[in-house]
Design an enzyme around this catalytic site. Structure first.
Site, mmCIF file in Angstrom:
data_model
loop_
_atom_site.group_PDB
_atom_site.id
_atom_site.type_symbol
_atom_site.label_atom_id
_atom_site.label_comp_id
_atom_site.label_asym_id
_atom_site.label_seq_id
_atom_site.Cartn_x
_atom_site.Cartn_y
_atom_site.Cartn_z
ATOM 1 N N GLU A 95 0.833 -1.203 0.000
ATOM 2 C CA GLU A 95 0.000 0.000 0.000
ATOM 3 C C GLU A 95 0.865 1.250 0.000
ATOM 4 O OE1 GLU A 95 -3.945 -1.833 2.192
ATOM 5 O OE2 GLU A 95 -2.464 -0.865 3.450
ATOM 6 N N CYS A 108 3.526 8.659 0.848
ATOM 7 C CA CYS A 108 4.082 7.745 1.842
ATOM 8 C C CYS A 108 4.201 6.395 1.138
ATOM 9 C CB CYS A 108 3.147 7.665 3.044
ATOM 10 S SG CYS A 108 3.679 6.457 4.257
ATOM 11 N N CYS A 115 6.856 -6.812 6.765
ATOM 12 C CA CYS A 115 8.012 -6.225 7.446
ATOM 13 C C CYS A 115 8.704 -7.294 8.276
ATOM 14 C CB CYS A 115 7.581 -5.070 8.348
ATOM 15 S SG CYS A 115 8.992 -4.177 9.042
ATOM 16 N N CYS A 119 7.217 -4.445 15.474
ATOM 17 C CA CYS A 119 6.696 -3.417 16.375
ATOM 18 C C CYS A 119 5.271 -3.809 16.783
ATOM 19 C CB CYS A 119 6.697 -2.068 15.677
ATOM 20 S SG CYS A 119 8.333 -1.641 15.059
ATOM 21 N N CYS A 122 2.010 -2.017 15.329
ATOM 22 C CA CYS A 122 1.953 -1.781 13.883
ATOM 23 C C CYS A 122 1.238 -2.917 13.164
ATOM 24 C CB CYS A 122 3.376 -1.640 13.349
ATOM 25 S SG CYS A 122 3.441 -1.572 11.560
ATOM 26 N N GLY A 166 7.147 -1.798 5.701
ATOM 27 C CA GLY A 166 8.537 -2.244 5.654
ATOM 28 C C GLY A 166 9.507 -1.302 6.324
ATOM 29 N N GLU A 167 10.699 -1.845 6.593
ATOM 30 C CA GLU A 167 11.786 -1.059 7.167
ATOM 31 C C GLU A 167 12.752 -0.733 6.012
ATOM 32 O OE1 GLU A 167 13.214 0.489 10.008
ATOM 33 O OE2 GLU A 167 14.712 0.802 8.443
ATOM 34 N N SER A 198 12.438 7.071 6.799
ATOM 35 C CA SER A 198 12.083 6.897 8.207
ATOM 36 C C SER A 198 12.427 5.475 8.630
ATOM 37 C CB SER A 198 10.591 7.164 8.377
ATOM 38 O OG SER A 198 10.236 6.925 9.709
ATOM 39 N N SER A 221 11.882 6.385 14.060
ATOM 40 C CA SER A 221 10.692 6.082 14.877
ATOM 41 C C SER A 221 11.202 5.643 16.236
ATOM 42 C CB SER A 221 9.894 4.934 14.257
ATOM 43 O OG SER A 221 9.365 5.345 13.038
ATOM 44 N N LEU A 222 11.144 6.529 17.201
ATOM 45 C CA LEU A 222 11.795 6.240 18.484
ATOM 46 C C LEU A 222 10.794 5.655 19.498
ATOM 47 C CD1 LEU A 222 14.665 6.525 19.644
ATOM 48 C CD2 LEU A 222 13.879 8.614 20.753
ATOM 49 N N HIS A 223 9.766 6.390 19.794
ATOM 50 C CA HIS A 223 8.659 5.971 20.681
ATOM 51 C C HIS A 223 9.016 5.755 22.148
ATOM 52 C CE1 HIS A 223 6.512 5.860 16.994
ATOM 53 N NE2 HIS A 223 7.109 4.781 16.552
ATOM 54 N N ASN A 297 -3.078 5.516 15.953
ATOM 55 C CA ASN A 297 -4.200 4.989 15.190
ATOM 56 C C ASN A 297 -4.455 3.556 15.605
ATOM 57 O OD1 ASN A 297 -4.255 7.320 13.370
ATOM 58 N ND2 ASN A 297 -2.196 6.567 12.954
ATOM 59 N N CYS A 341 -0.606 6.214 9.865
ATOM 60 C CA CYS A 341 0.653 5.583 10.269
ATOM 61 C C CYS A 341 0.402 4.308 11.055
ATOM 62 C CB CYS A 341 1.444 6.521 11.170
ATOM 63 S SG CYS A 341 2.309 7.755 10.252
HETATM 64 S S1 SF4 Z 1 6.488 0.230 12.416
HETATM 65 FE FE1 SF4 Z 1 7.703 0.087 10.532
HETATM 66 S S2 SF4 Z 1 9.499 -1.147 11.167
HETATM 67 FE FE2 SF4 Z 1 7.932 -1.474 12.755
HETATM 68 S S3 SF4 Z 1 6.863 -3.339 12.075
HETATM 69 FE FE3 SF4 Z 1 5.730 -1.553 11.266
HETATM 70 S S4 SF4 Z 1 6.516 -1.292 9.185
HETATM 71 FE FE4 SF4 Z 1 7.995 -2.568 10.305
#
Ligand code: SF4
Length: 348
Positions: A95, A108, A115, A119, A122, A166-167, A198, A221-223, A297, A341
């Site tokens: 997507e 985006c 991925c 996380c 996610c 994805g990363e 990112s 992406s720290l969080h 979200n 996101c």
């Molecule tokens: S936030 Fe990004 S790195 Fe983490 S699982 Fe989701 S897509 Fe992968």
């Protein structure tokens, strides 16, 4: 020649195309013409290459395929956000999202199918990594969104963020090749300053980016800036702990002098205390930084995660501002179509 063994012509460099035509007894510049059709004009078929003879077009079709992506389904949110479900040549789906504001249009884009990271907040993580996207598949997402931006908003795409599925740093070479094409005058000619990669923070790859002195921007992406908390929500943090990430970012800043952006969601009961905000300040104040506080979200099976109160967001804003760190609070876009996101999960 059998379709099965035909090569994707867009895997060839300009020089390889020139050589191909020379080997066919034709002019090398024919390779330049084809290259222009493939990238600048995003041709989907050899028939579209109208300045080539019919015989040349047929010869190309006998030898190659153009594995173009297909926008399978387009959804428009109440706030103007557009989500594309993109079908790849092997029928997998990713997507990408177009986010319009009054002054800009941002794409985006995805870099992997699924991925490899995990996380917990996610939706993409639930899909697991199926494969990396090729440079042309990343490039095509950008072209598709640029076309939509011109069609629906009457202006070209202005910014790109690698924040979809994805990363990106786990698909390092292909992402950099795609950015090369996006920024090259032979492709879209976009300024690298308008592109942000990112990452969830892969220290070795951040150092590599710094060594290559890339010109695009970096976001992390720290969080959480506390190891135990970050590991509980982003388990790979146990492999790449904050100290390693911080060292890599110091290296990045020393080499590039480019401000670092941190993406940060504040969740109730997870990272909404004063000490969490203080840890964030301590982590990022070594270099000019910007923190985007992003609205959470909800996703399916994400019961442990709830958006923190406004008071908690205010606490972060004040703490960061007091310490001279730029902060913005980002409202979520495209929530109604699962385009926000962390929500991309091929549900449509
Ligand atoms: S936030 Fe990004 S790195 Fe983490 S699982 Fe989701 S897509 Fe992968």
């Amino acid at each position: 020649m059998d379709t099965q063994v035909k090569k994707d012509i867009r895997a060839l460099t300009r020089d390889q195309l020139r050589t191909f035509f020379k080997d066919q007894g034709d002019h090398a510049y024919r390779g330049d013409q084809v290259y222009e059709w493939l990238w600048q004009k995003s041709a989907h078929s050899f028939e579209a290459m109208t300045n080539l003879s019919k015989a040349t077009r047929e010869m190309l079709a006998d030898n190659f395929v153009i594995n173009h992506i297909k926008v399978d389904k387009m959804q428009r949110s109440n706030d103007g956000t557009i989500k594309n479900a993109i079908r790849l040549h092997d029928d997998l789906v990713v997507e990408s999202v177009l986010i319009p504001t009054s002054s800009r249009t941002t794409a985006c884009v995805s870099s992997q199918v699924g991925c490899s990271l995990d996380c917990r907040f996610c939706a993409t993580a639930k899909l697991k990594r199926m494969r990396n996207l090729n440079p042309d598949e990343i490039y095509d997402q950008v072209v598709a969104i640029d076309n939509e931006s011109r069609l629906y908003f009457d202006r070209p795409l202005s910014n790109i963020v690698f924040m979809g599925m994805g990363e990106p740093l786990m698909n390092y070479n292909n992402v950099l090749k795609a950015i090369d094409k996006i920024t090259s005058p032979e492709g879209l000619g976009m300024s690298p300053k308008r592109i942000t990669v990112s990452t969830s923070g892969v220290p070795k790859m951040i150092r590599k980016l710094a060594d290559e002195e890339v010109k695009f921007k970096l976001a992390v992406s720290l969080h959480s800036a506390i190891d135990s908390i970050r590991t509980s929500i982003m388990p790979f943090n146990s492999t790449f702990p904050l100290a390693d990430l911080r060292e890599a970012l110091e290296y990045w800043y020393a080499k590039t002098k480019s401000r670092i952006t941190y993406e940060y969601v504040v969740w109730e009961g997870i990272n909404d205390r004063q000490e969490d905000a203080d840890a964030l300040v301590a982590f990022c104040k070594f270099a000019p930084s910007k923190v985007n506080l992003i609205e959470y979200n909800p996703i399916e099976d994400g019961d442990d995660f709830r958006q923190a109160s406004n008071a908690a967001i205010d606490l972060y804003v004040h703490t960061l501002e007091r310490n001279g760190i730029t902060v913005t609070v980002r409202r979520s876009r495209g929530k109604d179509i699962d385009a926000a996101c962390g929500q991309l999960a091929n549900k449509s």
